[in-house]
Design an enzyme around this catalytic site. Structure first.
Site, short mmCIF file in Angstrom:
data_model
loop_
_atom_site.label_atom_id
_atom_site.label_comp_id
_atom_site.label_asym_id
_atom_site.label_seq_id
_atom_site.Cartn_x
_atom_site.Cartn_y
_atom_site.Cartn_z
N CYS A 131 -2.26 -6.94 9.68
CA CYS A 131 -2.77 -6.47 8.39
C CYS A 131 -4.18 -5.92 8.60
O CYS A 131 -4.99 -6.52 9.30
CB CYS A 131 -2.79 -7.61 7.38
SG CYS A 131 -3.42 -7.15 5.75
N HIS A 173 5.25 -5.86 2.28
CA HIS A 173 3.88 -6.20 2.65
C HIS A 173 2.89 -5.61 1.64
O HIS A 173 1.98 -6.30 1.17
CB HIS A 173 3.62 -5.68 4.06
CG HIS A 173 2.27 -6.01 4.62
ND1 HIS A 173 2.09 -6.82 5.71
CD2 HIS A 173 1.02 -5.63 4.24
CE1 HIS A 173 0.80 -6.92 5.99
NE2 HIS A 173 0.13 -6.20 5.11
N GLU A 174 3.07 -4.31 1.31
CA GLU A 174 2.11 -3.66 0.41
C GLU A 174 2.27 -4.12 -1.03
O GLU A 174 1.27 -4.28 -1.74
CB GLU A 174 2.26 -2.13 0.51
CG GLU A 174 1.95 -1.57 1.89
CD GLU A 174 0.60 -2.02 2.45
OE1 GLU A 174 -0.36 -2.15 1.65
OE2 GLU A 174 0.51 -2.24 3.66
N HIS A 177 0.47 -7.34 -1.48
CA HIS A 177 -0.98 -7.17 -1.63
C HIS A 177 -1.37 -7.04 -3.10
O HIS A 177 -2.43 -7.54 -3.51
CB HIS A 177 -1.45 -5.91 -0.90
CG HIS A 177 -1.96 -6.16 0.48
ND1 HIS A 177 -2.98 -7.04 0.77
CD2 HIS A 177 -1.61 -5.60 1.67
CE1 HIS A 177 -3.23 -7.04 2.06
NE2 HIS A 177 -2.40 -6.19 2.64
#
Length: 223
Positions: A131, A173-174, A177
């Protein structure tokens, strides 16, 4: 697994002010690192807090920061902006064996606003991730192999797309966030490696050697 991130307390005016400050600086901003509270709050849904021009310039800036890093995704909170906006693109040349094992295919650039994903099927796979907000560390993360993504395009059009393999991993993953979740929250803790150890020992196409020697996740072939 559930997480209890709190919603951001940034007002619409404060968000717009932060965006204007970054856009007006004339330089690429630094990527916010783990420990900054903006990464641990649920970002505000995008509801027109920016003008169309500001939104377009922010997306362009995020893409430039992502390319410079370099990375395959960047979320607005990683620039200190608690808005549910992320950019994704994977055009890196990858060894064919690695690409085949990881299901990694080129991902054309796109920006997503207010994304949500749902797993498709029951298959989950674990691979190492890194990351841009957690410099120096890699860890294995077990994620659904395929997901359905619901999001808005920058022009407001509601979209639904299906992603599989490495593209699905980037999407998850995004999106995480934007909800105050970092990949280490989902990682196999015994797999955590610094970049040098990962490169020297665990950079194979799959995690089988790391899983055996570091002692995480059962062997899927075992009865």
């Amino acid at each position: 697994m559930s997480f209890d991130a709190r919603p951001t307390d940034f007002s619409a005016a404060r968000i717009q002010e932060a965006v204007q400050e970054i856009l007006g600086a004339g330089i690429l901003p630094h990527i916010v690192q783990a420990g900054h509270p903006v990464l641990r709050h649920v970002a505000a849904p995008y509801e027109g807090q920016l003008s169309d021009a500001e939104l377009g310039h922010l997306i362009d800036l995020m893409r430039s920061v992502m390319h410079k890093a370099p990375g395959v995704g960047l979320a607005a909170p990683q620039l200190g902006i608690p808005l549910q906006i992320a950019v994704l693109e994977d055009q890196f040349a990858v060894d064919p064996e690695v690409a085949a094992v990881r299901g990694r295919e080129p991902l054309p650039f796109f920006a997503m606003l207010n994304p949500r994903y749902q797993p498709l099927g029951t298959t989950s796979l674990a691979f190492y991730e890194g990351c841009l907000s957690i410099g120096g560390l890699q860890a294995a993360v077990l994620r659904p192999e395929s997901v359905r993504l619901d999001f808005a395009a920058p022009d407001g059009t509601r979209m639904q797309r299906t992603f599989t393999g490495w593209q699905a991993r980037i999407v998850q993953h995004e999106t995480d966030h934007l909800h105050g979740i970092l990949f280490l929250d989902r990682a196999e803790l015994r797999s955590i490696s610094n970049n040098a150890e990962y490169a020297a020992r665990w950079a194979q196409p799959d995690i089988s050697r790391a899983r055996l020697e570091l002692g995480f996740l059962p062997d899927p072939t075992d009865d």
